[in-house]
Design a protein around this motif. Sequence first.
Motif, PDB file in Angstrom:
ATOM      1  N   ILE A 128       0.839  -1.203   0.000  1.00  0.00           N
ATOM      2  CA  ILE A 128       0.000   0.000   0.000  1.00  0.00           C
ATOM      3  C   ILE A 128       0.878   1.260   0.000  1.00  0.00           C
ATOM      4  O   ILE A 128       0.520   2.277  -0.588  1.00  0.00           O
ATOM      5  CB  ILE A 128      -0.992  -0.016   1.193  1.00  0.00           C
ATOM      6  CG1 ILE A 128      -2.021  -1.142   1.010  1.00  0.00           C
ATOM      7  CG2 ILE A 128      -1.669   1.337   1.372  1.00  0.00           C
ATOM      8  CD1 ILE A 128      -2.921  -1.026  -0.225  1.00  0.00           C
ATOM      9  N   PHE A 129       2.040   1.177   0.627  1.00  0.00           N
ATOM     10  CA  PHE A 129       3.018   2.270   0.609  1.00  0.00           C
ATOM     11  C   PHE A 129       3.325   2.668  -0.843  1.00  0.00           C
ATOM     12  O   PHE A 129       3.315   3.848  -1.196  1.00  0.00           O
ATOM     13  CB  PHE A 129       4.282   1.802   1.343  1.00  0.00           C
ATOM     14  CG  PHE A 129       5.484   2.683   1.195  1.00  0.00           C
ATOM     15  CD1 PHE A 129       5.529   3.929   1.813  1.00  0.00           C
ATOM     16  CD2 PHE A 129       6.589   2.261   0.467  1.00  0.00           C
ATOM     17  CE1 PHE A 129       6.650   4.742   1.696  1.00  0.00           C
ATOM     18  CE2 PHE A 129       7.713   3.068   0.346  1.00  0.00           C
ATOM     19  CZ  PHE A 129       7.748   4.314   0.958  1.00  0.00           C
ATOM     20  N   LEU A 130       3.540   1.681  -1.712  1.00  0.00           N
ATOM     21  CA  LEU A 130       3.809   1.942  -3.130  1.00  0.00           C
ATOM     22  C   LEU A 130       2.531   2.335  -3.869  1.00  0.00           C
ATOM     23  O   LEU A 130       2.540   3.238  -4.709  1.00  0.00           O
ATOM     24  CB  LEU A 130       4.438   0.702  -3.776  1.00  0.00           C
ATOM     25  CG  LEU A 130       5.845   0.367  -3.267  1.00  0.00           C
ATOM     26  CD1 LEU A 130       6.243  -1.039  -3.683  1.00  0.00           C
ATOM     27  CD2 LEU A 130       6.849   1.396  -3.754  1.00  0.00           C
ATOM     28  N   TYR A 131       1.430   1.680  -3.549  1.00  0.00           N
ATOM     29  CA  TYR A 131       0.140   2.001  -4.176  1.00  0.00           C
ATOM     30  C   TYR A 131      -0.205   3.480  -3.952  1.00  0.00           C
ATOM     31  O   TYR A 131      -0.645   4.175  -4.865  1.00  0.00           O
ATOM     32  CB  TYR A 131      -0.950   1.088  -3.595  1.00  0.00           C
ATOM     33  CG  TYR A 131      -2.342   1.424  -4.045  1.00  0.00           C
ATOM     34  CD1 TYR A 131      -2.831   0.968  -5.268  1.00  0.00           C
ATOM     35  CD2 TYR A 131      -3.181   2.222  -3.257  1.00  0.00           C
ATOM     36  CE1 TYR A 131      -4.115   1.285  -5.689  1.00  0.00           C
ATOM     37  CE2 TYR A 131      -4.460   2.539  -3.675  1.00  0.00           C
ATOM     38  CZ  TYR A 131      -4.926   2.073  -4.889  1.00  0.00           C
ATOM     39  OH  TYR A 131      -6.192   2.398  -5.308  1.00  0.00           O
ATOM     40  N   TRP A 157      11.788  -6.781   3.453  1.00  0.00           N
ATOM     41  CA  TRP A 157      10.651  -6.051   2.888  1.00  0.00           C
ATOM     42  C   TRP A 157      11.070  -4.687   2.349  1.00  0.00           C
ATOM     43  O   TRP A 157      10.487  -4.196   1.381  1.00  0.00           O
ATOM     44  CB  TRP A 157       9.502  -5.989   3.899  1.00  0.00           C
ATOM     45  CG  TRP A 157       8.839  -7.331   3.914  1.00  0.00           C
ATOM     46  CD1 TRP A 157       9.237  -8.441   4.599  1.00  0.00           C
ATOM     47  CD2 TRP A 157       7.727  -7.722   3.114  1.00  0.00           C
ATOM     48  NE1 TRP A 157       8.424  -9.507   4.283  1.00  0.00           N
ATOM     49  CE2 TRP A 157       7.487  -9.095   3.377  1.00  0.00           C
ATOM     50  CE3 TRP A 157       6.895  -7.066   2.218  1.00  0.00           C
ATOM     51  CZ2 TRP A 157       6.456  -9.808   2.766  1.00  0.00           C
ATOM     52  CZ3 TRP A 157       5.868  -7.778   1.612  1.00  0.00           C
ATOM     53  CH2 TRP A 157       5.657  -9.133   1.888  1.00  0.00           C
ATOM     54  N   THR A 158      12.103  -4.085   2.919  1.00  0.00           N
ATOM     55  CA  THR A 158      12.653  -2.847   2.354  1.00  0.00           C
ATOM     56  C   THR A 158      13.220  -3.148   0.964  1.00  0.00           C
ATOM     57  O   THR A 158      13.006  -2.385   0.015  1.00  0.00           O
ATOM     58  CB  THR A 158      13.737  -2.264   3.283  1.00  0.00           C
ATOM     59  OG1 THR A 158      13.118  -1.944   4.533  1.00  0.00           O
ATOM     60  CG2 THR A 158      14.356  -1.003   2.700  1.00  0.00           C
ATOM     61  N   GLY A 159      13.905  -4.297   0.843  1.00  0.00           N
ATOM     62  CA  GLY A 159      14.431  -4.720  -0.458  1.00  0.00           C
ATOM     63  C   GLY A 159      13.319  -4.940  -1.474  1.00  0.00           C
ATOM     64  O   GLY A 159      13.437  -4.527  -2.634  1.00  0.00           O
ATOM     65  N   LEU A 160      12.235  -5.582  -1.026  1.00  0.00           N
ATOM     66  CA  LEU A 160      11.093  -5.800  -1.920  1.00  0.00           C
ATOM     67  C   LEU A 160      10.497  -4.467  -2.368  1.00  0.00           C
ATOM     68  O   LEU A 160      10.219  -4.265  -3.553  1.00  0.00           O
ATOM     69  CB  LEU A 160      10.007  -6.630  -1.225  1.00  0.00           C
ATOM     70  CG  LEU A 160       8.746  -6.804  -2.088  1.00  0.00           C
ATOM     71  CD1 LEU A 160       8.948  -7.872  -3.140  1.00  0.00           C
ATOM     72  CD2 LEU A 160       7.541  -7.110  -1.240  1.00  0.00           C
ATOM     73  N   ILE A 161      10.317  -3.546  -1.438  1.00  0.00           N
ATOM     74  CA  ILE A 161       9.761  -2.226  -1.770  1.00  0.00           C
ATOM     75  C   ILE A 161      10.629  -1.548  -2.830  1.00  0.00           C
ATOM     76  O   ILE A 161      10.120  -1.016  -3.819  1.00  0.00           O
ATOM     77  CB  ILE A 161       9.614  -1.355  -0.497  1.00  0.00           C
ATOM     78  CG1 ILE A 161       8.460  -1.877   0.368  1.00  0.00           C
ATOM     79  CG2 ILE A 161       9.412   0.114  -0.863  1.00  0.00           C
ATOM     80  CD1 ILE A 161       8.406  -1.285   1.777  1.00  0.00           C
TER      81      ILE A 161
END
Length: 181
Positions: A128-131, A157-161
């Motif tokens: 949702i941060f990216l959305y 998860w920071t890497g995924l973001i």
Amino acid sequence: NFMNIDDEMTDIESQPDLSSKLQEIEQFEWIHAHLATSGQPTVEQLTEIKAQGFTTIVNLTLTDASNHLANEDRICLELGLDYIQVPLLWECPSSSGALFVIDLIDHLVQQQKVWVHCAKNMRVSSLIFLYRQFYMGMDLAEADALLEKVWQPNETWTGLIHAVRLQLQARQSTKELAELS
């Protein structure tokens, strides 16, 4: 498909008087008029989600999560809710799976009210941060502050973001170049 959805949907102030039952769901978060997120809801909470006009549940949790609701797919379908499960591994989430979920959310919210959950709203809030940035036009600082209300993503998860952000930025650049030609 990077259009901002209607202003009425991005107006944070337009949160309806949601029942207190919904606000009791673990890590409940109102995103816009067609989208809410949370940790794992109970059967009673799914019934309330349906009563509040939501039509689709998207679950990012694996069925072996400690707080997984057994037979959630059947429960949702019998309540009249569409049920979509796109499990993302906690230890090693897939960037293609994450991008698929963000695109899925963008598609579904055009026509219906969608509730996205995982075990504790950590997986979901990362997406949702990216959305919020790429589909709602929210600036990074505001999106980051909202993410930190739920959690501070770990290294995985920071890497995924970052990986998904690069894909979304590349997509946006390609679209802008196409519009110029």
